[in-house]
Design a protein around this motif. Structure first.
Motif, PDB file in Angstrom:
ATOM      1  N   GLN A  19      -3.295  -1.967  -0.245  1.00  0.00           N
ATOM      2  CA  GLN A  19      -4.249  -1.013   0.522  1.00  0.00           C
ATOM      3  C   GLN A  19      -3.455  -0.863   1.606  1.00  0.00           C
ATOM      4  OE1 GLN A  19      -5.802  -0.065   3.087  1.00  0.00           O
ATOM      5  NE2 GLN A  19      -6.870   1.925   2.853  1.00  0.00           N
ATOM      6  N   GLY A  20      -2.773   0.671   2.225  1.00  0.00           N
ATOM      7  CA  GLY A  20      -2.325   0.376   3.217  1.00  0.00           C
ATOM      8  C   GLY A  20      -0.316   0.725   3.356  1.00  0.00           C
ATOM      9  N   MET A  21      -0.012  -0.085   2.100  1.00  0.00           N
ATOM     10  CA  MET A  21       1.416   0.296   1.398  1.00  0.00           C
ATOM     11  C   MET A  21       1.054   1.202   1.987  1.00  0.00           C
ATOM     12  SD  MET A  21       1.786  -3.429  -0.176  1.00  0.00           S
ATOM     13  CE  MET A  21       3.253  -2.719  -0.949  1.00  0.00           C
ATOM     14  N   SER A  22       3.206   1.663   1.883  1.00  0.00           N
ATOM     15  CA  SER A  22       3.762   2.633   1.856  1.00  0.00           C
ATOM     16  C   SER A  22       4.238   2.481   0.250  1.00  0.00           C
ATOM     17  CB  SER A  22       4.732   3.104   2.686  1.00  0.00           C
ATOM     18  OG  SER A  22       5.645   4.324   2.258  1.00  0.00           O
ATOM     19  N   VAL A  23       3.823   3.892  -0.694  1.00  0.00           N
ATOM     20  CA  VAL A  23       4.044   4.336  -1.847  1.00  0.00           C
ATOM     21  C   VAL A  23       5.429   5.217  -1.768  1.00  0.00           C
ATOM     22  CG1 VAL A  23       3.293   3.557  -3.673  1.00  0.00           C
ATOM     23  CG2 VAL A  23       2.607   2.641  -2.454  1.00  0.00           C
ATOM     24  N   GLU A  24       6.430   4.710  -2.797  1.00  0.00           N
ATOM     25  CA  GLU A  24       6.957   5.823  -2.848  1.00  0.00           C
ATOM     26  C   GLU A  24       6.632   7.325  -3.968  1.00  0.00           C
ATOM     27  OE1 GLU A  24      10.262   6.438  -2.092  1.00  0.00           O
ATOM     28  OE2 GLU A  24      10.543   4.893  -0.966  1.00  0.00           O
ATOM     29  N   GLN A  25       6.522   8.043  -3.664  1.00  0.00           N
ATOM     30  CA  GLN A  25       6.192   9.303  -4.452  1.00  0.00           C
ATOM     31  C   GLN A  25       6.590   9.265  -5.782  1.00  0.00           C
ATOM     32  OE1 GLN A  25       4.153  10.811  -2.495  1.00  0.00           O
ATOM     33  NE2 GLN A  25       3.662  12.998  -5.034  1.00  0.00           N
TER      34      GLN A  25
ATOM     35  N   TYR B  32      -7.861   4.485  -5.869  1.00  0.00           N
ATOM     36  CA  TYR B  32      -9.457   3.048  -5.316  1.00  0.00           C
ATOM     37  C   TYR B  32      -9.516   2.143  -6.944  1.00  0.00           C
ATOM     38  CZ  TYR B  32     -13.823   2.741  -3.655  1.00  0.00           C
ATOM     39  OH  TYR B  32     -15.038   1.982  -3.868  1.00  0.00           O
ATOM     40  N   ASP B  33     -10.016   2.196  -7.596  1.00  0.00           N
ATOM     41  CA  ASP B  33     -10.051   1.477  -8.845  1.00  0.00           C
ATOM     42  C   ASP B  33      -9.123   0.654  -8.735  1.00  0.00           C
ATOM     43  OD1 ASP B  33     -12.105   2.460  -8.903  1.00  0.00           O
ATOM     44  OD2 ASP B  33     -11.845   3.526 -10.921  1.00  0.00           O
ATOM     45  N   TYR B  34      -8.179   0.814  -8.731  1.00  0.00           N
ATOM     46  CA  TYR B  34      -6.855  -0.696  -8.479  1.00  0.00           C
ATOM     47  C   TYR B  34      -7.356  -1.063  -7.265  1.00  0.00           C
ATOM     48  CZ  TYR B  34      -1.805  -1.830  -8.769  1.00  0.00           C
ATOM     49  OH  TYR B  34      -1.348  -2.825  -9.184  1.00  0.00           O
ATOM     50  N   MET B  35      -7.380  -0.830  -6.742  1.00  0.00           N
ATOM     51  CA  MET B  35      -7.740  -1.442  -4.963  1.00  0.00           C
ATOM     52  C   MET B  35      -8.603  -2.143  -5.286  1.00  0.00           C
ATOM     53  SD  MET B  35      -5.089  -0.906  -3.916  1.00  0.00           S
ATOM     54  CE  MET B  35      -3.658   0.833  -3.471  1.00  0.00           C
ATOM     55  N   LEU B  36      -9.581  -2.128  -5.909  1.00  0.00           N
ATOM     56  CA  LEU B  36     -11.335  -2.738  -6.086  1.00  0.00           C
ATOM     57  C   LEU B  36     -10.956  -3.439  -7.518  1.00  0.00           C
ATOM     58  CD1 LEU B  36     -14.257  -2.629  -5.728  1.00  0.00           C
ATOM     59  CD2 LEU B  36     -14.644  -0.981  -7.820  1.00  0.00           C
ATOM     60  N   GLY B  37     -10.129  -3.701  -8.461  1.00  0.00           N
ATOM     61  CA  GLY B  37      -9.988  -4.218  -9.154  1.00  0.00           C
ATOM     62  C   GLY B  37      -8.841  -5.887  -8.368  1.00  0.00           C
ATOM     63  N   ARG B  38      -8.293  -5.667  -7.292  1.00  0.00           N
ATOM     64  CA  ARG B  38      -6.995  -6.376  -6.251  1.00  0.00           C
ATOM     65  C   ARG B  38      -8.213  -6.781  -5.362  1.00  0.00           C
ATOM     66  NH1 ARG B  38      -1.806  -6.223  -5.508  1.00  0.00           N
ATOM     67  NH2 ARG B  38      -2.167  -7.754  -3.437  1.00  0.00           N
ATOM     68  N   ARG B  39      -9.533  -6.401  -5.321  1.00  0.00           N
ATOM     69  CA  ARG B  39     -10.037  -7.315  -3.690  1.00  0.00           C
ATOM     70  C   ARG B  39     -11.267  -7.399  -4.915  1.00  0.00           C
ATOM     71  NH1 ARG B  39     -15.252  -3.768  -1.463  1.00  0.00           N
ATOM     72  NH2 ARG B  39     -16.191  -4.525  -3.880  1.00  0.00           N
ATOM     73  N   ASP B  40     -11.853  -7.267  -5.706  1.00  0.00           N
ATOM     74  CA  ASP B  40     -12.567  -8.507  -6.486  1.00  0.00           C
ATOM     75  C   ASP B  40     -11.690  -9.282  -6.784  1.00  0.00           C
ATOM     76  OD1 ASP B  40     -14.749  -5.946  -6.328  1.00  0.00           O
ATOM     77  OD2 ASP B  40     -14.663  -5.750  -7.869  1.00  0.00           O
TER      78      ASP B  40
ATOM     79  N   ASN C 158      -7.988  -4.527   1.204  1.00  0.00           N
ATOM     80  CA  ASN C 158      -9.882  -3.240   1.922  1.00  0.00           C
ATOM     81  C   ASN C 158      -8.756  -2.573   0.015  1.00  0.00           C
ATOM     82  OD1 ASN C 158      -9.942  -4.445   4.240  1.00  0.00           O
ATOM     83  ND2 ASN C 158      -7.303  -4.114   4.914  1.00  0.00           N
ATOM     84  N   LEU C 159     -10.013  -0.966   0.860  1.00  0.00           N
ATOM     85  CA  LEU C 159     -10.062  -0.606  -0.005  1.00  0.00           C
ATOM     86  C   LEU C 159      -9.266   0.460   0.740  1.00  0.00           C
ATOM     87  CD1 LEU C 159     -13.136  -1.301  -2.083  1.00  0.00           C
ATOM     88  CD2 LEU C 159     -11.213  -1.839  -2.622  1.00  0.00           C
ATOM     89  N   ASP C 160      -9.187   1.497  -0.716  1.00  0.00           N
ATOM     90  CA  ASP C 160      -9.622   3.498  -0.282  1.00  0.00           C
ATOM     91  C   ASP C 160     -10.561   4.211   0.494  1.00  0.00           C
ATOM     92  OD1 ASP C 160      -6.906   3.367  -0.585  1.00  0.00           O
ATOM     93  OD2 ASP C 160      -6.439   4.251  -2.148  1.00  0.00           O
ATOM     94  N   GLU C 161     -10.887   4.928   1.046  1.00  0.00           N
ATOM     95  CA  GLU C 161     -12.471   5.600   1.145  1.00  0.00           C
ATOM     96  C   GLU C 161     -12.796   6.302  -0.289  1.00  0.00           C
ATOM     97  OE1 GLU C 161     -13.626   6.197   4.006  1.00  0.00           O
ATOM     98  OE2 GLU C 161     -12.327   4.943   4.803  1.00  0.00           O
ATOM     99  N   TRP C 162     -13.738   6.109  -0.172  1.00  0.00           N
ATOM    100  CA  TRP C 162     -14.691   6.613  -1.282  1.00  0.00           C
ATOM    101  C   TRP C 162     -14.608   8.274  -1.296  1.00  0.00           C
ATOM    102  CZ3 TRP C 162     -16.543   4.152  -5.284  1.00  0.00           C
ATOM    103  CH2 TRP C 162     -17.686   5.423  -6.799  1.00  0.00           C
ATOM    104  N   PRO C 163     -13.715   8.114  -2.876  1.00  0.00           N
ATOM    105  CA  PRO C 163     -12.724   9.510  -2.809  1.00  0.00           C
ATOM    106  C   PRO C 163     -13.165  10.597  -3.360  1.00  0.00           C
ATOM    107  CG  PRO C 163     -12.973   8.290  -5.179  1.00  0.00           C
ATOM    108  CD  PRO C 163     -13.217   7.166  -3.913  1.00  0.00           C
ATOM    109  N   VAL C 164     -14.339  11.363  -2.111  1.00  0.00           N
ATOM    110  CA  VAL C 164     -15.262  12.200  -2.171  1.00  0.00           C
ATOM    111  C   VAL C 164     -13.871  13.838  -1.912  1.00  0.00           C
ATOM    112  CG1 VAL C 164     -17.041  13.847  -1.151  1.00  0.00           C
ATOM    113  CG2 VAL C 164     -17.046  11.153  -0.957  1.00  0.00           C
ATOM    114  N   GLY C 165     -14.808  14.492  -3.102  1.00  0.00           N
ATOM    115  CA  GLY C 165     -14.016  16.120  -2.727  1.00  0.00           C
ATOM    116  C   GLY C 165     -12.369  16.115  -3.681  1.00  0.00           C
ATOM    117  N   LYS C 166     -12.449  14.669  -3.670  1.00  0.00           N
ATOM    118  CA  LYS C 166     -10.868  15.027  -4.573  1.00  0.00           C
ATOM    119  C   LYS C 166     -10.238  15.299  -5.885  1.00  0.00           C
ATOM    120  CE  LYS C 166      -9.176  12.639  -1.069  1.00  0.00           C
ATOM    121  NZ  LYS C 166      -7.864  12.769   0.628  1.00  0.00           N
TER     122      LYS C 166
END
Length: 569
Positions: free
Chosen positions: A105-111, A439-447, A500-508
């Motif tokens: 999380q927080g890394m720059s990722v190519e489009q 979000y789930d990808y980053m959650l997998g990394r954190r967990d 770290n995690l992304d913000e909870w993806p409300v409204g996405k």
């Protein structure tokens, strides 16, 4: 040339199924079991991404000359996957030959492409928009959703490449197992006193041995196919052929197209079952195993098998019949008769189950509904029933068993939000929103980091560690560990940093964005499924105008209900 139909040689059975080879000193052997996922495969992908990063960082630290780095070793011997877990197993088998960036999380990722095949497959390639395209139903209906995105994703996986990287922590060879639901089935013959009986088994699996460049020469099992990276291993198949098996284990029944596969029919000679103590006392052959005997004549007569030894079969999602292939992984470590040591001070092998859905489960219907409602309940029943073997789960959850571990998302106690975002719409909703998958990808990394830091441990007296750690080693590598325990995989380098995690993806996600595509897909399905007569086509067209909106309404309502319940609206 006729294929071998004889019973397996007992010496070969002993070697590949019964033997329990010793674990090298100061070594811990690991088998990964990747459960069925649907869109929650992004969680498993993130966990695998971090696990590979952690093992790479530890290996780099070990070769740096730092005297504090723990010197024991972990060897990854087996990866076993079902359904979306099989897709992640396929990604890992390919990616482990190359260096690639780990996406935190927080890394720059190519489009377009990140260079990480786990991230790109789940966040970029597998999307609901592509599943709803209608190019596949121009003349006939094969599946509810378009499977061409899976074809393209599989192609990208097997073509993935990067700077070569040798990983000493990967076994030579790495054993890969993917489960399949065999719609043709395999007939087995039982000779009884009054005649013979045949039963058909549909729970199937494929074994592969992955040989990486620079590894020592290895022996291969008689029931596995071989993969290499162009170094000329005799008998190796191409990665394009391997991709068909990966697509097969991911072919969600009716949702995605079934896959036609071919394998050497002789591999079915090697379906070996252990005998219990009572079995050995009451049977007369003196062996410790049963060897299932295929009904070769039935296979040849039906055309499923050819005279030159090929077997042709149709498959769908491996999770439909064996969604948690823990036993296949366990026996790949220690054989079908023996057990892996379980105590904290003796365990030297373990099966690690990574499962996004090991948490809260919803009950099915209690009352009759419409045909569609009842059909949905039936599908859900099959999925839930094949998800777990109760004994395996109980052992993985037991705090005194150190030969089985489980990594799964945990719902936070201070919120009603689900543990992962991709649980809705029978776990398909993640495909509709890349932000959910990310979000789930980053959650997998954190967990995974938290699991390695706090839970994946053995007693400090275990011989795996090669002796007691010094206090500086404990301070650096076991700060969050329970007293008397040490981590199996110490965290160092970038893997030691908090995830770290992304913000909870409300409204996405706005489900209305998919209304037009859902309606168009349903009209195309109705047209393809209608017999080709003028009046029936006219009736189909008229019915489609009415019903496609109703279908879209139902799907969008289900999506909105989940978004509201999960606090994602």
């Amino acid at each position: 040339m006729p294929f071998n139909q004889s019973e397996p040689d007992p010496s070969e059975v002993q070697k590949w199924f019964l033997a329990n080879p010793p674990v090298p000193d100061v070594t811990f052997e690991l088998a990964l079991v990747l459960g069925g996922t649907v869109s929650a495969g992004a969680y498993t992908a993130g966990a695998l991404d971090f696990l590979i990063e952690a093992l790479d960082c530890w290996e780099a630290a070990r070769t740096s000359g730092d005297p504090l780095v723990p010197r024991h070793r972990v060897v990854l011997r087996v990866i076993n996957g079902a359904s979306g877990g099989g897709v992640n197993a396929a990604i890992a088998a390919r990616a482990l030959n190359f260096d690639f960036p780990h996406i935190a999380q927080g890394m720059s990722v190519e489009q377009d492409r990140s260079g990480n095949p786990f991230y790109d497959t789940w966040i970029r390639d597998l999307t609901l928009a592509r599943f709803l395209e209608t190019s596949d139903v121009e003349s006939e209906l094969i599946s509810i959703l378009n499977g061409r995105a899976i074809d393209e994703g599989a192609r990208r996986i097997i073509e993935f490449a990067g700077p070569p990287k040798q990983r000493p922590w990967v076994a030579a060879p790495l054993r890969l197992i993917v489960t399949l639901t065999n719609l043709a089935g395999v007939p087995y013959r039982l000779d009884l006193a009054g005649g013979s009986e045949t039963f058909v088994n549909h729970a199937d699996h494929m074994r592969f041995a992955v040989s990486y460049p620079g590894q020592p020469a290895a022996e291969f099992r008689p029931d596995e196919l071989i993969l290499d990276f162009g170094q000329g291993v005799p008998g190796a198949i191409g990665w394009d052929r391997f991709s068909e098996f990966a697509k097969g284990t991911a072919a969600f029944p009716a949702g995605f197209p079934p896959r036609e596969l071919t394998r050497p029919v002789e591999q079915y000679r090697w379906r070996i079952l252990p005998k219990t103590g009572l079995d050995r006392e009451t049977t007369t052959d003196g062996r410790r195993y049963f060897a299932l005997r295929p009904d070769w004549a039935a296979m040849l007569t039906s055309g499923a098998a050819s005279e030159d030894g090929q077997y042709f079969f149709l498959v769908v999602d491996g999770g439909a019949t064996d969604n948690e292939p823990i036993e296949l992984a366990r026996t790949a470590l220690c054989g079908i008769i023996e057990q892996n040591p379980r105590d904290a001070d003796t365990a030297n092998r373990a099966v690690l189950l990574i499962d996004p859905f090991a948490g809260k489960a919803e009950l099915g219907r209690q009352t009759a509904g419409t045909f569609v409602d009842n059909l949905g309940s039936l599908v859900s029943t099959f999925i839930q029933q094949t998800r777990y073997d109760s004994r395996d789960v109980l052992l993985a959850a037991d705090e005194k068993v150190f030969s089985r571990f489980m990594l799964s998302p945990r719902q936070q106690s201070d919120t009603n939000r689900p543990a992962i975002t991709s649980a809705g719409l029978a776990a398909f909703i993640g495909f509709a929103c890349p932000a959910f998958m990310r979000y789930d990808y980053m959650l997998g990394r954190r967990d995974c980091r938290e699991f390695l830091l706090k839970d994946f441990a053995l007693a400090e007296t275990n011989k795996v560690f090669g002796g007691p750690w010094t206090q500086p080693q404990r301070d650096r590598y076991a700060p969050g560990m329970e007293a008397g325990f040490l981590p199996i995989i110490p965290l160092t380098g970038t893997a030691a940093q908090p995830q770290n995690l992304d913000e909870w993806p409300v409204g996405k996600l706005d489900p209305e964005d998919y209304r037009g595509a859902i309606e168009e897909r349903f009209r195309a399905i109705l047209k393809a499924a209608t017999p080709p007569t003028k009046w029936l086509k006219l009736a189909s067209w008229a019915g489609g105008l009415v019903s496609d909106g109703l279908v879209a309404d139902k799907v969008i309502a289900a999506m909105n209900d989940y978004l509201s319940e999960a606090q994602l609206a």
